[in-house]
Write an enzyme that holds these catalytic residues in place. Structure first.
Site, PDB file in Angstrom:
ATOM      1  N   SER A   1      -6.493   9.179 -14.314  1.00 17.63           N
ATOM      2  CA  SER A   1      -6.164   8.307 -15.434  1.00 17.63           C
ATOM      3  C   SER A   1      -5.947   6.865 -14.949  1.00 17.63           C
ATOM      4  O   SER A   1      -6.440   5.904 -15.560  1.00 17.63           O
ATOM      5  CB  SER A   1      -4.926   8.875 -16.140  1.00 17.63           C
ATOM      6  OG  SER A   1      -4.236   7.892 -16.820  1.00 17.63           O
TER       7      SER A   1
ATOM      8  N   GLY B   1      -5.869   7.858  -3.032  1.00 13.92           N
ATOM      9  CA  GLY B   1      -4.562   8.357  -3.460  1.00 13.92           C
ATOM     10  C   GLY B   1      -4.159   9.675  -2.836  1.00 13.92           C
ATOM     11  O   GLY B   1      -3.545  10.509  -3.501  1.00 13.92           O
TER      12      GLY B   1
ATOM     13  N   THR C   1       2.987   0.991  -4.788  1.00 12.61           N
ATOM     14  CA  THR C   1       3.688  -0.004  -5.608  1.00 12.61           C
ATOM     15  C   THR C   1       3.179   0.010  -7.050  1.00 12.61           C
ATOM     16  O   THR C   1       3.968   0.103  -8.002  1.00 12.61           O
ATOM     17  CB  THR C   1       3.443  -1.417  -5.020  1.00 12.61           C
ATOM     18  OG1 THR C   1       3.295  -1.328  -3.610  1.00 12.61           O
ATOM     19  CG2 THR C   1       4.551  -2.366  -5.400  1.00 12.61           C
TER      20      THR C   1
ATOM     21  N   LEU D   1      -0.023   8.818 -15.552  1.00 10.59           N
ATOM     22  CA  LEU D   1       0.094   8.367 -14.155  1.00 10.59           C
ATOM     23  C   LEU D   1      -0.797   9.131 -13.189  1.00 10.59           C
ATOM     24  O   LEU D   1      -0.795   8.857 -11.989  1.00 10.59           O
ATOM     25  CB  LEU D   1       1.552   8.497 -13.678  1.00 10.59           C
ATOM     26  CG  LEU D   1       2.581   7.595 -14.358  1.00 10.59           C
ATOM     27  CD1 LEU D   1       3.991   7.957 -13.910  1.00 10.59           C
ATOM     28  CD2 LEU D   1       2.297   6.118 -14.061  1.00 10.59           C
TER      29      LEU D   1
ATOM     30  N   HIS E   1       6.879  -7.627  -2.121  1.00  9.44           N
ATOM     31  CA  HIS E   1       6.698  -6.952  -0.834  1.00  9.44           C
ATOM     32  C   HIS E   1       7.579  -7.593   0.243  1.00  9.44           C
ATOM     33  O   HIS E   1       7.446  -7.268   1.425  1.00  9.44           O
ATOM     34  CB  HIS E   1       5.241  -7.045  -0.375  1.00  9.44           C
ATOM     35  CG  HIS E   1       4.274  -6.241  -1.192  1.00  9.44           C
ATOM     36  ND1 HIS E   1       4.501  -4.928  -1.541  1.00  9.44           N
ATOM     37  CD2 HIS E   1       3.058  -6.566  -1.722  1.00  9.44           C
ATOM     38  CE1 HIS E   1       3.475  -4.479  -2.253  1.00  9.44           C
ATOM     39  NE2 HIS E   1       2.589  -5.447  -2.379  1.00  9.44           N
TER      40      HIS E   1
ATOM     41  N   LYS F   1       0.802  -1.246   0.000  1.00  9.82           N
ATOM     42  CA  LYS F   1       0.000   0.000   0.000  1.00  9.82           C
ATOM     43  C   LYS F   1       0.826   1.283   0.000  1.00  9.82           C
ATOM     44  O   LYS F   1       0.322   2.356   0.338  1.00  9.82           O
ATOM     45  CB  LYS F   1      -1.022   0.041   1.165  1.00  9.82           C
ATOM     46  CG  LYS F   1      -1.863  -1.179   1.327  1.00  9.82           C
ATOM     47  CD  LYS F   1      -2.367  -1.753   0.035  1.00  9.82           C
ATOM     48  CE  LYS F   1      -3.415  -0.925  -0.655  1.00  9.82           C
ATOM     49  NZ  LYS F   1      -3.774  -1.563  -1.978  1.00  9.82           N
TER      50      LYS F   1
ATOM     51  N   PHE G   1      -9.531  -0.436  -6.138  1.00  8.44           N
ATOM     52  CA  PHE G   1      -8.127  -0.641  -5.760  1.00  8.44           C
ATOM     53  C   PHE G   1      -7.405   0.708  -5.793  1.00  8.44           C
ATOM     54  O   PHE G   1      -6.699   1.074  -4.856  1.00  8.44           O
ATOM     55  CB  PHE G   1      -7.459  -1.646  -6.712  1.00  8.44           C
ATOM     56  CG  PHE G   1      -6.047  -1.937  -6.337  1.00  8.44           C
ATOM     57  CD1 PHE G   1      -5.753  -2.856  -5.347  1.00  8.44           C
ATOM     58  CD2 PHE G   1      -4.989  -1.256  -6.945  1.00  8.44           C
ATOM     59  CE1 PHE G   1      -4.440  -3.102  -4.963  1.00  8.44           C
ATOM     60  CE2 PHE G   1      -3.666  -1.500  -6.570  1.00  8.44           C
ATOM     61  CZ  PHE G   1      -3.396  -2.425  -5.581  1.00  8.44           C
TER      62      PHE G   1
HETATM   63  P1  A3P Z   1      -5.228   4.634  -1.133  1.00 10.28           P
HETATM   64  O1  A3P Z   1      -5.826   3.355  -0.659  1.00 10.28           O
HETATM   65  O2  A3P Z   1      -4.797   5.535  -0.025  1.00 10.28           O
HETATM   66  O3  A3P Z   1      -6.086   5.341  -2.114  1.00 10.28           O
HETATM   67  P2  A3P Z   1      -0.183  -0.256  -3.683  1.00 10.28           P
HETATM   68  O4  A3P Z   1      -0.124  -0.224  -5.162  1.00 10.28           O
HETATM   69  O5  A3P Z   1       1.168  -0.303  -3.028  1.00 10.28           O
HETATM   70  O6  A3P Z   1      -1.109  -1.331  -3.201  1.00 10.28           O
HETATM   71  O7  A3P Z   1      -0.770   1.143  -3.184  1.00 10.28           O
HETATM   72  C1  A3P Z   1      -2.110   1.467  -3.415  1.00 10.28           C
HETATM   73  C2  A3P Z   1      -2.306   2.902  -3.013  1.00 10.28           C
HETATM   74  O8  A3P Z   1      -1.723   3.757  -4.032  1.00 10.28           O
HETATM   75  C3  A3P Z   1      -3.792   3.276  -2.956  1.00 10.28           C
HETATM   76  O9  A3P Z   1      -3.881   4.271  -1.924  1.00 10.28           O
HETATM   77  C4  A3P Z   1      -4.005   3.868  -4.341  1.00 10.28           C
HETATM   78  O10 A3P Z   1      -5.151   4.677  -4.448  1.00 10.28           O
HETATM   79  C5  A3P Z   1      -2.721   4.662  -4.499  1.00 10.28           C
HETATM   80  N1  A3P Z   1      -2.456   5.014  -5.907  1.00 10.28           N
HETATM   81  C6  A3P Z   1      -2.332   4.210  -6.966  1.00 10.28           C
HETATM   82  N2  A3P Z   1      -2.157   4.921  -8.096  1.00 10.28           N
HETATM   83  C7  A3P Z   1      -2.160   6.224  -7.731  1.00 10.28           C
HETATM   84  C8  A3P Z   1      -2.044   7.460  -8.438  1.00 10.28           C
HETATM   85  N3  A3P Z   1      -1.896   7.498  -9.761  1.00 10.28           N
HETATM   86  N4  A3P Z   1      -2.098   8.610  -7.736  1.00 10.28           N
HETATM   87  C9  A3P Z   1      -2.247   8.598  -6.391  1.00 10.28           C
HETATM   88  N5  A3P Z   1      -2.379   7.450  -5.667  1.00 10.28           N
HETATM   89  C10 A3P Z   1      -2.345   6.289  -6.328  1.00 10.28           C
END
Ligand code: A3P
Length: 311
Positions: free
Chosen positions: A252, A277, A69, A248, A131, A66, A273
């Site tokens: 998007s 963010g 990644t 990114l 991880h 989280k 998922f």
């Molecule tokens: P939140 O649950 O706080 O929204 P991982 O990929 O390590 O599992 O992390 C997931 C976290 O990264 C989630 O956080 C997800 O929303 C956030 N995330 C993924 N892509 C993102 C982006 N483009 N911008 C901001 N946050 C992003």
């Protein structure tokens, strides 16, 4: 390197066994030295993972769950694949950039011939996500020295995001404050947060290791793209950086089915998922007293360290 496995017996862990539909089972192990919590079948793969063959052109993205990644993987894959947005959108990220230990440590998939074979046989250069903490990763990472991008995120947002992840992926029926208490006790999958982060922090000057933070990506994704491109030995022009930053962006990525999906949680809530963010979610999510104890917990772990990353 020898491992020591201890069956997890903590009451906090049993709460997760009883309140999740998957991932947590009796007999799960805490693997020392780092104390990482993984499913019991990890025992039979630990040495094989330690001896896993690494190539110098591998690219690894590693993190505590989280921490951003998926976001980092997408950035790295596109930098390395000449910004091939079409293939990136068309092909599930997990097929382009698979999860190293998923079948050794989390899911049990009887149909798979061997859980590491698929990774072993990937077309090179291989893109690999993990991880696992430093002590459980393949030893050749530190002798063959492929490029490793480690991403770190402040622990409160990690814990909150992990809670929603548990609802989305494992049907967790408890509340967020209880979950965060368990996170602090180190009894969630992948175990103690600070040990994971600090063990990588010690490696930050290794030439094959780059540490990025979720917070820097939020603040200035273009700088992180440039820094990561330089680390990977690539040069992107300004237009390419802008196009990648756009790809990114949170909106998007949320609308991109190669990385995002949703599911219904135990209260019939729909959880994505790619969920929110944001940086600094704690005041909206956690009791003030828990936030205070959380910060004290971080301070305790950071005493006598030179950590100046995400907090
Ligand atoms: P939140 O649950 O706080 O929204 P991982 O990929 O390590 O599992 O992390 C997931 C976290 O990264 C989630 O956080 C997800 O929303 C956030 N995330 C993924 N892509 C993102 C982006 N483009 N911008 C901001 N946050 C992003």
């Amino acid at each position: 390197m020898t491992f020591h496995f201890e069956t997890v017996k903590d009451v906090n862990f049993y709460h997760l066994v009883e309140n999740c539909d998957s991932c947590y089972e009796k007999g799960s192990v805490r693997v020392y030295p780092s104390g990482c919590i993984l499913q019991k079948h990890f025992k039979q793969y630990a040495m094989e993972i330690k001896n896993f063959k690494v190539y110098s052109d591998d690219i690894w993205v590693i993190s505590y769950p989280k921490s951003g990644t998926t976001w980092t993987q997408e950035m790295v894959w596109l930098i390395e694949n000449n910004l091939d947005f079409v293939t990136a959108r068309r092909t599930l990220q997990r097929d382009r950039f698979p999860f190293f230990e998923v079948k050794c440590a989390l899911l049990r998939d009887q149909k798979t011939l061997h859980p590491l074979q698929m990774i072993d046989c990937l077309k090179r250069p291989r893109f690999i996500k993990s991880h696992l903490p430093v002590d459980l990763l393949p030893a050749q990472l530190w002798t063959v020295k492929p490029k490793i991008i480690y991403v770190v995120r402040n622990p409160k947002d990690v814990a909150i995001s992990y809670y929603y992840h548990h609802r989305l992926m494992h049907g967790y029926r408890g509340n967020i404050n209880t979950f965060v208490e368990i996170f602090l006790s180190g009894n969630v999958a992948y175990g103690p947060y600070w040990r994971h982060v600090l063990d990588f922090w010690k490696l930050r000057d290794e030439p094959n290791v780059l540490i990025n933070s979720f917070e820097d990506m939020k603040k200035d994704i273009c700088s992180v793209i440039n820094k990561t491109s330089r680390f990977l030995g690539r040069t992107l022009n300004e237009d390419q950086v802008t196009a990648l930053a756009q790809y990114l962006s949170f909106e998007s990525m949320k609308n991109n089915s190669s990385v995002n999906f949703h599911n219904t949680g135990p209260d019939n809530e729909v959880i994505d998922f790619i969920r929110k963010g944001e940086v600094g979610q704690a005041p909206d999510e956690l009791e003030p007293d828990l936030i205070e104890r959380f910060d004290a917990w971080s301070s305790r772990h950071l005493r006598d360290t030179d950590y100046h990353g995400s907090l």
